[in-house]
Design an enzyme around this catalytic site. Sequence first.
Site, PDB file in Angstrom:
ATOM      1  N   THR A 215      21.561   6.077  33.629  1.00  0.00           N
ATOM      2  CA  THR A 215      21.926   7.205  34.236  1.00  0.00           C
ATOM      3  C   THR A 215      22.721   6.757  35.235  1.00  0.00           C
ATOM      4  OG1 THR A 215      19.719   8.195  33.672  1.00  0.00           O
ATOM      5  CG2 THR A 215      21.013   9.173  35.416  1.00  0.00           C
TER       6      THR A 215
ATOM      7  N   ARG B 140      15.072  15.928  23.200  1.00  0.00           N
ATOM      8  CA  ARG B 140      14.244  15.111  24.612  1.00  0.00           C
ATOM      9  C   ARG B 140      15.176  15.581  25.550  1.00  0.00           C
ATOM     10  NH1 ARG B 140      15.318  11.528  28.744  1.00  0.00           N
ATOM     11  NH2 ARG B 140      13.493  11.129  29.908  1.00  0.00           N
TER      12      ARG B 140
ATOM     13  N   GLY C  92      15.590  14.797  29.623  1.00  0.00           N
ATOM     14  CA  GLY C  92      14.903  14.125  30.684  1.00  0.00           C
ATOM     15  C   GLY C  92      15.488  14.799  32.173  1.00  0.00           C
ATOM     16  N   ASP C  93      15.250  14.350  33.495  1.00  0.00           N
ATOM     17  CA  ASP C  93      15.582  14.985  34.547  1.00  0.00           C
ATOM     18  C   ASP C  93      17.167  15.095  34.741  1.00  0.00           C
ATOM     19  OD1 ASP C  93      15.882  12.265  34.560  1.00  0.00           O
ATOM     20  OD2 ASP C  93      15.414  12.342  36.621  1.00  0.00           O
TER      21      ASP C  93
ATOM     22  N   THR D  32      17.389   8.372  39.182  1.00  0.00           N
ATOM     23  CA  THR D  32      17.798   7.768  37.868  1.00  0.00           C
ATOM     24  C   THR D  32      16.533   7.044  37.438  1.00  0.00           C
ATOM     25  OG1 THR D  32      18.418   5.622  38.691  1.00  0.00           O
ATOM     26  CG2 THR D  32      20.120   7.187  38.254  1.00  0.00           C
ATOM     27  N   GLY D  33      16.364   6.609  36.273  1.00  0.00           N
ATOM     28  CA  GLY D  33      15.013   5.945  35.702  1.00  0.00           C
ATOM     29  C   GLY D  33      14.293   7.040  35.000  1.00  0.00           C
TER      30      GLY D  33
ATOM     31  N   GLY E 267      12.887   9.992  33.755  1.00  0.00           N
ATOM     32  CA  GLY E 267      12.971  11.293  34.195  1.00  0.00           C
ATOM     33  C   GLY E 267      11.528  12.183  34.249  1.00  0.00           C
TER      34      GLY E 267
HETATM   35  N1  GLY Z   1      16.768   9.831  34.261  1.00  0.00           N
HETATM   36  C1  GLY Z   1      17.151   9.822  32.871  1.00  0.00           C
HETATM   37  C2  GLY Z   1      16.288  10.201  31.945  1.00  0.00           C
HETATM   38  O1  GLY Z   1      15.218  10.249  32.058  1.00  0.00           O
HETATM   39  O2  GLY Z   1      16.634  11.045  30.933  1.00  0.00           O
END
Ligand code: GLY
Length: 363
Positions: free
Chosen positions: A210, A238, A240-241, A261-262, A264
Amino acid sequence: MLGATALPMAQKLAAQSRPKSVVISTANAFNGGINCCSKAMEVIKAGGDTLDAAIAGVNIPELDPRETSVGYGGFPNEDCVVELDASVIHGPSRRGGAVGALRGIKTPSKIAQLVMSETDHMMLVGEGALRFAKAYGYQEEDLLTDRSRLAWRMWKRELRDRDGHTNWESGTDAPPKKKVAELKQAFPGVDEKTLEWAYKVAMNPPPHGTINCLALNEKGEMSAVTTTSGAAFKIAGRLGDSPIIGGGMWLDQDIGAAGSTGRGEENLRVCGAHTIVENMRHGMRPKEAILDAFKRVARNFDNDAKRLAQIDLNFYALHKDGEYAGGSLWDRRTKGGPPAQFAVCTADGNSRHENCVFLMQRT
Ligand code: GLY
């Protein structure tokens, strides 16, 4: 009326209190973060809008096939299809847009911007998002590179059922082989270094990449963008955040901006970006605001370091006054190596990495 000597002083103070242009971003591979921030600053200095600037910045890693965490060349889902997510907020107009599970378009950040500027909606996902992008002239392309396909094949091959069996390996009647020799045979023509890289990707918890980019100009206008290919080998669909406005990034230009980032899923459980901006609203400085958000993540795991050790999570914050910080849940220094870093470009055009603050340290 101000005296003759007071006037230059008043002008100096006013200039000091004026926000300076700053761009911060994730420190992505291949200097993606540094290049991203430089590009965004170039657009800001040329008088461009802060969202156009941040998007021009993240387009660099999005279009770089070597970067496996965003855009073209991002790691695919478990069906070996690349699905991208992105979200944007434009501070001056207080509007935002997002796309999720978008296939076939290299620059999801641009489509998120179109959702914001051209529709009455905030978020489009999947097939609808792709049709929307095509309606604006974007070509559907194959986003999978040989490198990300190799990582997926390695992951698939190394997956085991509870009896240790995989259907993606040569049969049980094949003679036993050493791992490297076996991998060389399974992936002919791939050099050893690339095989090692793909094996590492496959054997560790699925990597999250990300890029988040936050921009401020000297008028005090701010914008934010986050773009990603999400968790490697995720279940199709799926999210994420990153496409979640308030999660993967948030911005109120009266206060500041934040992004993540990371992993999510863990960020979403604390609504990280929104939490950080609200922390700044209540008087915390960017570093403090980030560390407080990490404490909420740790609390969700009863502060259990062993379980938290599985989580890679990073936050970024930019205050409207120009102060900024990057943070990592964990101190990543091992054997004297560098700590986690983020990228920044200041008004003087100096683009560089700076160290992240962190909440937890491995013993
Ligand atoms: N932060 C990126 C994700 O989890 O998709």
